[in-house]
Structure formats: C-alpha cells, structure tokens
Design an enzyme around this catalytic site. Sequence first.
Site, mmCIF file in Angstrom:
data_model
loop_
_atom_site.group_PDB
_atom_site.id
_atom_site.type_symbol
_atom_site.label_atom_id
_atom_site.label_comp_id
_atom_site.label_asym_id
_atom_site.label_seq_id
_atom_site.Cartn_x
_atom_site.Cartn_y
_atom_site.Cartn_z
ATOM 1 C CB CYS A 1 -0.932 0.020 1.216
ATOM 2 S SG CYS A 1 -2.161 -1.311 1.200
ATOM 3 C CE1 TYR B 1 -15.427 19.716 21.943
ATOM 4 C CE2 TYR B 1 -16.084 19.703 24.259
ATOM 5 C CZ TYR B 1 -15.796 20.405 23.090
ATOM 6 O OH TYR B 1 -15.877 21.767 23.076
#
Length: 822
Positions: A44, A427
């Site tokens: 890849c 968060y």
Amino acid sequence: MSKKIVIVGGVAGGATTAARLSRLDEQAEIVMFERGEYISFANCGLPYYIGGTISERDKLLVQTVEGMSKKFNLDIRNLSEVTKINREQKTVEVRHVKTGETYEESYDVLVLSPGASPIKPPITGIETAESLFTLRNIPDTDKIKSYVDTNKPKKATVVGGGFIGIEMAENLWDLGIEVTLIEMSNQIMAPIDFEMATILHGHLREKGVNLILEDGVEAFEQNGKIVKLTSGQKMDTEMIILAIGVKPENQLAVGAGLKVGGRGGIQVNEYLQTEDPSIYAIGDAIEVKDYINGQPTQIPLAWPANRQGRIVADHINGIAARYKGTLGTSIAKVFDMTVASTGNNEKTLKRLGIPYEVVHVHPGSHAGYYPGAFPIALKLIFEKETGKIFGAQAVSYDGADKRIDVIATAIKGGLTIFDLPDLELAYAPPFSSAKDPVNMAGYAASNIAEGRVETVQWHEIDEIVQNGGLLIDVREPIEREMGYIEGSINIPLGELRDRLEELPKNQTIYLTCQVGLRGYLGARILSQNGFKVKNLDGGFKTYSSVFDNKPKKSEVKINDSGMIEGIKVNKTNVEPVDTILIDACGLQCPGPIMKVYQAIDGMNDGEILEVHATDPGFAKDIQSWSSKTGNTLLNSKYEDKKFKAYIQKGSKEAVNHVQGTAVPAAKDGTTMVVFSGDLDKTIASFIIACGAAAMGKKVTMFFTFWGLNVLRRKDAPPVQKDLVEKMFGMMMPKGASELPLSKMNMGGMGAKMINHAMERKNVDSLATLMKNAMDAGVKLVACSMSMDIMGIKQEELIDGVDIGGVASYLGDAEDSGLNLFI
C-alpha cells in the site's frame, strides 16, 4: 502431533498466517513459498515511494526472508513458484524462478494466499507500448521509479480511477508531471456514491489533473506515445499507468478442481476452507460474504487478508474462529483531501433491491472556534424501519477517517442509527465537537426514521421544481449570491414565521438551505403550522457538488498551483504587506463570506483584504462574490491547511491597478406576468418577448387568471369538470383566436379589425408571434393555482407550456433586469 503447513504467497495474508501459526505451535513445520524476491512488503506504500513521500526503499520491506525465518522458525523459500496442487497425494509442485528446477513438497494443510494481479485487457497496442506500467510489487515499483528518475517525463496518463490510479496520479503530480486521469465510469472511487465522488472530481481538477470521465481507452498508438480514447480523442503521453482493477490469482485452485465464483474468486466457507477441508484460501484471491447484505463478493483490501490469515491459523490449531464477512471499510488520500467509506453504497443496495434511506450532513471536523476546522461531507445509509446501518461515506480535508472508523465499529457492534447519538466520543476543541459528526449523523437519521421530517434528494429536486413544485431557500440573500437552485424563491429562516400566509397549504412545500440544518428547522416550523413540507437532504452544498449550476460559469479560473488565471496582477499587490487580515477559519458558509462582506464594507477603495478560511467552498464562493460585488480577487491559494484569498475593494481607481478585472454580473433576463386575456395586450406581450429573445435575453412569460385563455387550445379534448368549471369554460374565450380587445371590442368586431390591419401592414399575427417566441426559447408558464381556480386542465393548453407556481416565476424574476405586469 504437529502438522506440516505449506503456505503459497508470502505477502499480507500468507505472512500473517505463518507468524500466527508459529506463535500457536512452536513444533509445527511451516513452509512458505513466494514467487517474488520479497516477502511481507508494504504494497500500500508503493505509490508514495515512487512520488518521494517515502524516501527510503528499505522502509517498504516490513520483513526480510532471513529476519522472519529466524524470528518465527519458518522455512521461507522466495523466488519459488507453486505451479500445481496434487490433492490426492497432498503435494504441490514447485519451480525455482531463476534456475527452473522443479520438485514436489508434501503438506498436511495447504494455505493459498496468491493475491490478485492487475488486469491487462486486450487493448490494441498494449503489448508494444514501451512505457506502460502496472503496479503490484517491488519490481514494478523499481521499474516505474527508474523510468521517472531517468527519463523525467513531462506528461503521464493514468488509466483507472480506483485506489492505485488515484494514488499514482497524485504522486506523479508531486513529481511535477502533468497528469491525465482516464476513468470509463462517471466517477472515480467506486466504493462511494456519485455525489460524494464529485467533490473529489472538483479537487482533482483544481490541482490541475486532466480528469476524463465516461471515456475508455480504445488503443495505444506509436508504441504507447499516443492514447486513443473511445470518443475518438487522442492525447500524447510519455508514460502510462494501467490501474483498471485486479483479478484473483486462481490458476492453482482451478487447476486443482476447486470451486471459484462468478468473478473468479476462490470459494471458501466461514472457516476459510475450500471444498477440500485440508486446503484454505485467503486474501485478494477469494470470494467473501458481504457483511451487510450476505451476498458473495470480492473486496481486495489489506485488513481482510490479514484478519483471514490469523483466523486460518487459529482454525488449523483447533480454535473456533470464523470469518463473518467483509465490510469493505476503506480510505484513500486524494491530494489534500481524504475519502473513506464502510459498508454498502447506494449503487449496491439499488442493484439488490434493498430499501434504504439516506442522510447527508456537513459538520466541522472539530470545534469551529478552534483553528483548522474543516467541514466533513458525511453520508449515512440506513434502513428506516429498524435503523440498521447499511453504510457510510465521508470526504473532507480532515476528520473523515475517525468518523468512518466509528461507524464501521458501530456496524460490527450491531448498533443502529438510534444508538449513534448515544456514543460518548472523546471531545476537546482541537479534536472534535461536543456533538461529534457521528452524533449529528445519528440525530439527522433518527429524525427521518421517527417521522419528524421528510426529505428529498439532490437528484430529485430539479424535476420537482420543473413540474411546478414550490422550493423555498431559507438562507440569507447574500448566500444566494454564491449559487442557488433554479426556480427557488428566497424566504430567510428568520422571516418564515411572519410570512406563513404567503404559502399554499394545498401543495407540498420543499425547503433548501446550505447544508440541511436550517431547512430542517424550517420544516419543523411549517409542519407544525399545518403545511406539508419536505427538506432537501444535505442542502445546496450536496446539490452544488454535483451540479454547481449557480453561477453557471465563473469568469475566474484557478490553475494547478492555486493561482487565479485570466487576471494580470501587479506583483506588488499579490501578497501585499499592508493588508487587512480576517480569520474565518472554522466557519462554514456563509460565515466566511459574511466576514468578508462586513470587512469590505468598512474599507476604502483600493485597500486589500487578506482572508484565511477552512471551508472548501470558500475558494469558489469568493470568486463569485467578488465578481458580483465589483471587487477584485487578486489571488487565491491553499497552503498551510488554509484557503487564502486577497481581495481588493473595487472602484475605478482601484481597479485600474488590475487588468482583466471581473465586473458585476448583469441581470440580463426578462420576465412578464400576463394577467390580461385581451388581444391587444397579449400581442404587445409577445412582441416584447420576441424582441427580448432576439437580443439574447432569457425570457419567461407567466400566465395567470385571464391570461390563461391565451394558452387554451381550440381543439382541446373533452375533460371531466364540475359544474362551476364547465361554466367558466363556456364563458371564457377558447384560445388566442377568440380573445377580445380591451377597448372598442364591439362584440368581436374590433378584434377582427385589428387582425385585418396587422395582416395588411405585414405584422405577424398573434399565433405567429406565439410560435416565433417559443421557437426563440421563450418559456411559457401557466400558473397552477389559477388553473385550479378557473377549472382549466393541462390537457386544454397548447403544447410546450410549463405548469408552475409562483416559485417558477420568482426564481426567474430574481435574475431579470426587466419585469413587466400586463
């Protein structure tokens, strides 16, 4: 008693199998054959070594033959090709690639991990093309790298818009090579749907890639120096990368009589065994079960191959391990953007006849007030009744990977759209928002599933408006300067409650905004006030990513370096020292434009504003806004993960510093409301319409109430009407030939006198004027509401008349410089 396991293929799946087998059974005899020189390399990463992002070739070699052999006690034989399986004898025939020596090797268990090879179709000239390459392994990489470094080509052609094609296009572009990318389909990146791919199409073209869609290669001419397309177009090139897909290496399996699927993949059970229980198969060579729909498919990706290798090793050692199917979670870098997807797309679900719903949202990658937030185009596909998640897609400059990973995990965990709002995700302002984009997608999907809003899709709204649907754009007027849907009318969300009496309750009202949120808010207002309403999913942002029809053409073009073409700029003004800087990073449309508007409003003519933004639409919006407002866009570019624009406040004095400055777009259309059914007024209307059309103007004539009689046909077929409708029909003139004069009609004598005078003076009759107008492109629109009141049916109108509501008229009137009421 330990087993002898023979593995064919030493890259991803084969190497993983060998390592896991060794860890589970130290006494096992493990022989791994690899046809090539290298094992367990980072396939890849090959394009990025060619492009120079990965600078050291050795970094591609995850394991060496010597190192892996010692670490895991393996017998690794590279440059050794297995050519045949003898199932009854449980042996394989092996040929040494360099010496040609052949021999047999016995096995107790055989694992096939041969991978897939690039497709090379029988295109004319493909065998004689001297600089044509495919990319699969290290030797392929070395050939391409050597050719590029030695010959320094200026032009390259990449055929195929999948993962390899896109990555090679970018890496060749990074080397300064002019790249043409050819894709036979109407989009690149097949795992995502068309409207999501169009975002990438625009980005590729902005980077200077010559993207050709819906065209294929017919031939390679002059030893590969000319590429001839099926459209007849020819282009010269100095190298070709062929990346149109891969096919499973199934020759060993077929030769051994093992079953393969319709696309050639080796068929296996949930334990990854072939029909011969002593032979397993894994990786790109096998047919897998689609995790979402259960159908057989082929998904050549790295994660499935590695996971399958571990499961096979477990099963060989008596561990109850099953492969449950492939979800197809994937990701790719497309220049500055990221595209990721998981599960099924719309194309797959449509093909299988599976009902589904779709929601598009465009939240920020993190808190907008923290620098560097980019909007994410996020699409969620689900089953309305159960909330089952079928798939998701994301395109963004930042944050797409994390959101698709979360949704892929949710799918594997059996979560539904109703669970997504409950996900408590990490968060802090630099990383996300208090309501993460995944939460937001869950909220939006739940609103649809629970009946709080109905939606229409980007590909449906044009036809709805053309058929007379009322589309209200609830954005602010300044946002429409950057584009809007033809036929829509503007009622900003803040005014909607005060203007309810203007809206009809006898038809569905459609709403649109920028990303869908304000449309949803408007839909809630209207539905709770007795209106039937539907919201355009994803708003203008999703719609415009496909159509981009307002403005239709920009006078400003961006070249591959991000510079504006077509405007000559004094070098001292391109990036001036004395600029007024505003930071609009983190804001989404219309936030950046509103900040520009407010700043420009307080500046003097000739002063220069420098704007930084992270909304990808800003680069296009600022071109349109500058053109329409008479200001001058000096420079626009993308650097340091920001869009930067320099705008000079426009006036004659300031504009003199810039040659080729865009001027405000003129409103060059003509619209008329034809209320009257009088012959003389109708003749005047069509004379003006024909004259305006002859001057190249776009003309719309909106016929309402008595004006509808102009459009009635004398030979109308019988239609079913109630008593009042029949009375109206009997009392009103039937078509242009029966219209009365507004003055001196004298029982019809006056109309006959006018017609005679026109004929004598060689003036076209009303019938001829109407035909000429329609031939010139004048649009005739009959008011649907007036037709309903007066009992006029569509079958009674002449051919070529559109049926529309007030939105049809107002949408055209907004771009008109002349509006008449007759």
